[in-house]
Motif scaffolding. Sequence first.
Motif, PDB file in Angstrom:
ATOM      1  N   SER A  25      -0.358  36.019  22.563  1.00 23.43           N
ATOM      2  CA  SER A  25      -1.736  36.906  22.252  1.00 23.43           C
ATOM      3  C   SER A  25      -1.906  38.173  23.407  1.00 23.43           C
ATOM      4  O   SER A  25      -2.398  38.899  22.938  1.00 23.43           O
ATOM      5  CB  SER A  25      -2.586  35.676  22.610  1.00 23.43           C
ATOM      6  OG  SER A  25      -2.847  34.747  21.687  1.00 23.43           O
ATOM      7  N   MET A  28       0.156  41.052  22.053  1.00 23.40           N
ATOM      8  CA  MET A  28      -0.578  41.663  20.872  1.00 23.40           C
ATOM      9  C   MET A  28      -1.979  42.418  21.292  1.00 23.40           C
ATOM     10  O   MET A  28      -2.313  43.343  20.652  1.00 23.40           O
ATOM     11  CB  MET A  28      -0.943  40.482  19.596  1.00 23.40           C
ATOM     12  CG  MET A  28      -1.634  41.187  18.552  1.00 23.40           C
ATOM     13  SD  MET A  28      -0.371  42.672  17.655  1.00 23.40           S
ATOM     14  CE  MET A  28       0.788  41.459  16.932  1.00 23.40           C
ATOM     15  N   TYR A  90       0.805  37.710  12.782  1.00 24.11           N
ATOM     16  CA  TYR A  90       0.951  38.629  13.944  1.00 24.11           C
ATOM     17  C   TYR A  90       1.784  39.545  12.997  1.00 24.11           C
ATOM     18  O   TYR A  90       1.736  40.812  13.681  1.00 24.11           O
ATOM     19  CB  TYR A  90       1.576  37.890  14.886  1.00 24.11           C
ATOM     20  CG  TYR A  90       0.819  37.006  15.764  1.00 24.11           C
ATOM     21  CD1 TYR A  90       0.301  37.714  16.809  1.00 24.11           C
ATOM     22  CD2 TYR A  90       0.511  35.734  15.656  1.00 24.11           C
ATOM     23  CE1 TYR A  90      -0.816  37.233  17.830  1.00 24.11           C
ATOM     24  CE2 TYR A  90      -0.372  35.109  16.618  1.00 24.11           C
ATOM     25  CZ  TYR A  90      -1.035  35.892  17.691  1.00 24.11           C
ATOM     26  OH  TYR A  90      -1.732  35.261  18.722  1.00 24.11           O
ATOM     27  N   LYS A 120      -5.079  39.468  11.802  1.00 25.74           N
ATOM     28  CA  LYS A 120      -5.761  38.405  12.938  1.00 25.74           C
ATOM     29  C   LYS A 120      -6.363  37.117  12.174  1.00 25.74           C
ATOM     30  O   LYS A 120      -6.264  36.267  12.759  1.00 25.74           O
ATOM     31  CB  LYS A 120      -6.829  39.427  13.371  1.00 25.74           C
ATOM     32  CG  LYS A 120      -7.542  38.394  14.645  1.00 25.74           C
ATOM     33  CD  LYS A 120      -8.632  39.262  15.364  1.00 25.74           C
ATOM     34  CE  LYS A 120      -9.545  38.354  16.294  1.00 25.74           C
ATOM     35  NZ  LYS A 120     -10.691  39.167  17.310  1.00 25.74           N
ATOM     36  N   ARG A 123      -3.815  34.572  11.434  1.00 21.28           N
ATOM     37  CA  ARG A 123      -3.198  33.916  12.523  1.00 21.28           C
ATOM     38  C   ARG A 123      -4.020  32.920  13.336  1.00 21.28           C
ATOM     39  O   ARG A 123      -3.726  31.894  13.958  1.00 21.28           O
ATOM     40  CB  ARG A 123      -2.417  35.099  13.288  1.00 21.28           C
ATOM     41  CG  ARG A 123      -3.248  35.678  14.117  1.00 21.28           C
ATOM     42  CD  ARG A 123      -2.568  36.581  15.058  1.00 21.28           C
ATOM     43  NE  ARG A 123      -3.414  37.387  15.759  1.00 21.28           N
ATOM     44  CZ  ARG A 123      -3.623  38.994  15.758  1.00 21.28           C
ATOM     45  NH1 ARG A 123      -3.049  39.431  14.544  1.00 21.28           N
ATOM     46  NH2 ARG A 123      -4.532  39.479  16.277  1.00 21.28           N
ATOM     47  N   ARG A 127      -3.242  29.163  14.697  1.00 26.15           N
ATOM     48  CA  ARG A 127      -3.034  29.218  15.978  1.00 26.15           C
ATOM     49  C   ARG A 127      -3.843  27.984  16.647  1.00 26.15           C
ATOM     50  O   ARG A 127      -3.161  27.334  17.639  1.00 26.15           O
ATOM     51  CB  ARG A 127      -2.850  30.709  16.758  1.00 26.15           C
ATOM     52  CG  ARG A 127      -2.568  30.539  18.017  1.00 26.15           C
ATOM     53  CD  ARG A 127      -3.118  31.778  18.626  1.00 26.15           C
ATOM     54  NE  ARG A 127      -4.749  31.785  18.523  1.00 26.15           N
ATOM     55  CZ  ARG A 127      -5.441  32.841  18.513  1.00 26.15           C
ATOM     56  NH1 ARG A 127      -4.762  34.158  17.937  1.00 26.15           N
ATOM     57  NH2 ARG A 127      -6.982  32.814  18.267  1.00 26.15           N
ATOM     58  N   ALA A 187       5.433  40.930  20.396  1.00 27.09           N
ATOM     59  CA  ALA A 187       4.670  39.774  20.225  1.00 27.09           C
ATOM     60  C   ALA A 187       5.149  38.759  19.077  1.00 27.09           C
ATOM     61  O   ALA A 187       5.378  37.640  19.386  1.00 27.09           O
ATOM     62  CB  ALA A 187       3.030  39.999  20.132  1.00 27.09           C
ATOM     63  N   VAL A 188       5.534  39.647  18.062  1.00 29.05           N
ATOM     64  CA  VAL A 188       6.197  38.666  17.014  1.00 29.05           C
ATOM     65  C   VAL A 188       7.340  38.108  17.234  1.00 29.05           C
ATOM     66  O   VAL A 188       7.898  37.111  17.016  1.00 29.05           O
ATOM     67  CB  VAL A 188       6.309  39.657  15.730  1.00 29.05           C
ATOM     68  CG1 VAL A 188       6.810  38.774  14.470  1.00 29.05           C
ATOM     69  CG2 VAL A 188       5.026  40.405  15.218  1.00 29.05           C
TER      70      VAL A 188
END
Length: 413
Positions: A25, A28, A90, A120, A123, A127, A187-188
């Motif tokens: 998080s 991103m 993501y 967004k 995910r 999450r 981030a991915v």
Amino acid sequence: MNDVKPRPAGLRAVPSAVWALGFVSLLMDVSSEIIHALLPIYLVSGLGASMLTVGLIEGIAEATASITKVFSGALSDWMGKRKWLAVLGYGLAACTKPIFPLAGSVGWLVAARFIDRIGKGIRGAPRDALIADVTPPHLRGASFGLRQSLDTVGAFLGPALAVALMWLTVDNFRAVFWVAVIPAFLAVAVLVFAVAEPARAEPTRKARWPLSVAELKRLGPAYWQIVAIGFVFSLARFSEAFLILRAQAVGLTPMLVPLVLVLMNAAYALSAYPAGALSDRFDRLTVLKTGFALLVAADLVLAFTNGIEGVIAGVALWGLHMGFTQGLLAALVADAAPTELRGTAFGMFNLLTGVALLVASVLAGDLWERIGSRGTFLAGAALTVVALAALAATKAAGPGDGGSAEAASTKEP
């Protein structure tokens, strides 16, 4: 003799998966906030968009994310898998980042913001349900608060980088937007390689189709009370783009305006984990009331200030209210929802609060154009008082009470 060992607490007790998701998080948000800190000004001064257009874009973007969450959350319940839906979300968001520097019109930016928010939405609920799955009830407030804190560290690092990059590039918006592409793809990578899907216990009852009326009824009255309060509260919580525009109105230059989000997110990051941990020890609703009161104070300061100092104070209060509300609302949803419907519960919550945020952002832009910024912030304060009154009359599940909800959900009708 009492052989019961004390339950672990503190940051070291938070599961490693929560830490990893927090850093995903963070990265991103660095990417997104570099762009979003500059986007309102770029739209208005660079592309000639109106204040109402800014409100529409922000509201539609967030509502899109919220609508998508309900389907991805339900899908994660039905599949019994959450990680790869998060990876998809993501990844989609990362792929939209190059559109921002390439866009030559408002339409392209709207499309990029729209697709980014779909990512967004995909995910978000899986999450959050994954965090609830891996976290024991007595650590839910701390875990959701930590995730929010790390997310928000990214949210203030992003605007800080935006300020530095605008200075280095002499206000070259497109060059700054290109830099934002890098942390999005990092981030991915962290999500793919550092987060493992936990082994889930055999469910005592499998959700049929999570969005059916029968399954939604299983979420229970305590859950729907939290949703109702979150809906009213979100009507008061219009986009932070209006904080940026308020700062510009009192004289901050385009290069320095992103510092507004740096300050807001610093206050948010510093308060989210302590507020969550406090809610694990005491009553979540009491801590949440403090957050609502902080938003009333922020709105009043921003409504009546005429200088930069007042805007600074109002923005700091706004950040504190975020820290005292966002993680706690997520923990309350986790407390109330049955295990097999957690994704659906987070999805429905985000759908309805996202619709409220759409209405709030559009109304905020309209009020600003009709009667000025004071009307916008006073309307927000009034709606927050309504939500605070509803919260005062509410009883909700506390830490650990989700177990009873889960047990009740195992009974077939």
